[in-house]
Every structure is written in structure tokens, then in C-alpha cells.
Design a protein around this motif. Structure first.
Motif, PDB file in Angstrom:
ATOM      1  N   GLU A  34       0.813  -1.207   0.000  1.00  0.00           N
ATOM      2  CA  GLU A  34       0.000   0.000   0.000  1.00  0.00           C
ATOM      3  C   GLU A  34       0.853   1.267   0.000  1.00  0.00           C
ATOM      4  O   GLU A  34       0.359   2.345  -0.289  1.00  0.00           O
ATOM      5  CB  GLU A  34      -0.915   0.005   1.224  1.00  0.00           C
ATOM      6  N   LEU A  35       2.142   1.156   0.317  1.00  0.00           N
ATOM      7  CA  LEU A  35       2.988   2.336   0.403  1.00  0.00           C
ATOM      8  C   LEU A  35       3.446   2.842  -0.960  1.00  0.00           C
ATOM      9  O   LEU A  35       4.012   3.912  -1.065  1.00  0.00           O
ATOM     10  CB  LEU A  35       4.210   2.059   1.278  1.00  0.00           C
ATOM     11  N   THR A  94       1.491   3.666  -3.416  1.00  0.00           N
ATOM     12  CA  THR A  94       0.461   4.466  -4.082  1.00  0.00           C
ATOM     13  C   THR A  94       0.896   5.919  -4.167  1.00  0.00           C
ATOM     14  O   THR A  94       1.611   6.435  -3.321  1.00  0.00           O
ATOM     15  CB  THR A  94      -0.881   4.373  -3.333  1.00  0.00           C
ATOM     16  N   LEU A 118       1.667  10.894  -2.515  1.00  0.00           N
ATOM     17  CA  LEU A 118       2.140  10.664  -1.157  1.00  0.00           C
ATOM     18  C   LEU A 118       1.365  11.583  -0.228  1.00  0.00           C
ATOM     19  O   LEU A 118       1.821  12.636   0.159  1.00  0.00           O
ATOM     20  CB  LEU A 118       3.643  10.924  -1.062  1.00  0.00           C
ATOM     21  N   TRP A 164      -0.622   7.931   3.347  1.00  0.00           N
ATOM     22  CA  TRP A 164       0.638   7.235   3.094  1.00  0.00           C
ATOM     23  C   TRP A 164       1.598   7.452   4.258  1.00  0.00           C
ATOM     24  O   TRP A 164       2.242   6.526   4.737  1.00  0.00           O
ATOM     25  CB  TRP A 164       1.258   7.770   1.791  1.00  0.00           C
ATOM     26  N   TYR A 165       1.692   8.679   4.729  1.00  0.00           N
ATOM     27  CA  TYR A 165       2.565   9.015   5.853  1.00  0.00           C
ATOM     28  C   TYR A 165       2.162   8.238   7.105  1.00  0.00           C
ATOM     29  O   TYR A 165       3.015   7.705   7.813  1.00  0.00           O
ATOM     30  CB  TYR A 165       2.537  10.522   6.129  1.00  0.00           C
ATOM     31  N   LYS A 179       0.644   5.339   7.270  1.00  0.00           N
ATOM     32  CA  LYS A 179       1.000   3.926   7.116  1.00  0.00           C
ATOM     33  C   LYS A 179       2.506   3.721   7.316  1.00  0.00           C
ATOM     34  O   LYS A 179       2.929   2.755   7.953  1.00  0.00           O
ATOM     35  CB  LYS A 179       0.568   3.421   5.742  1.00  0.00           C
TER      36      LYS A 179
END
Length: 97
Positions: free
Chosen positions: A12-13, A15, A18, A22-23, A25
Motif C-alpha cells: 500500500e505504500l 500508491t 504521497l 501514506w505518511y 501507514k
């Protein structure tokens, strides 16, 4: 450290964009990994103890081998037909003598 297994966010990182999700996760991954890093830093794994035990065992083996060689040398001085071959004490007389 929790006994509950937490899964790292991996696929998932990748994608884009940003964004904040994302941060979060990525930060969550570090929160999961940090206790394990702390455990390594404090040597809770006992690697120093294991090394000490190995060193102690190595010393004992060296003393044993030295003593065994001394015994064989003494017995050889008295014409006892023995020798150390491949780490074992063996009779050096050939069969049939």
C-alpha cells in the motif's frame, strides 16, 4: 511489546500521491518495528551471554585436548602403543602382532 501480530503496510505504500494516509501507514510501520530494534539495542537476545558460553566451552575443549595429548605422550614414553588419530585415542599396534 504486544503479543498481537501487527502487519506492516507494504504494498500500500507505493500508491501515489504521497498523501497523509501514506505518511500514517509509513509511521505505523516504524511503530511496529521499533520495539524489535530496541530489543536488539539492549541485547535482550543474550548474544553476549551466548558468546561467553561459547568461549568458556572452547577453553574447556582446549584444556581437554591438551590433557589428552599429555596422557598419550606419557603412555608412549612407557611404550604403550597408543596415539591420537583424528581426535581419538587409538591403539597403534597392528592386529596379528
Amino acid at each position: 511489546m504486544d503479543n498481537d501480530k501487527q502487519a506492516l503496510a507494504t504494498n500500500e505504500l507505493t500508491t501515489i500521491p504521497l498523501d497523509h494516509n501514506w505518511y500514517q501507514k509509513l509511521a505505523s510501520n516504524f511503530e511496529i518495528i521499533q520495539p524489535y530494534l530496541d530489543k536488539l539495542d539492549t541485547d535482550e537476545l543474550g548474544l553476549n551471554d551466548l558468546k561467553d558460553k561459547f568461549d568458556d566451552l572452547s577453553d574447556k575443549i582446549n584444556v581437554y585436548e591438551t590433557n589428552m595429548q599429555a596422557i598419550v605422550n606419557i603412555l608412549s614414553d612407557y611404550d604403550v602403543p597408543i596415539a591420537i588419530v583424528d581426535g581419538k585415542v587409538v591403539n597403534t599396534t597392528e592386529e596379528g602382532e
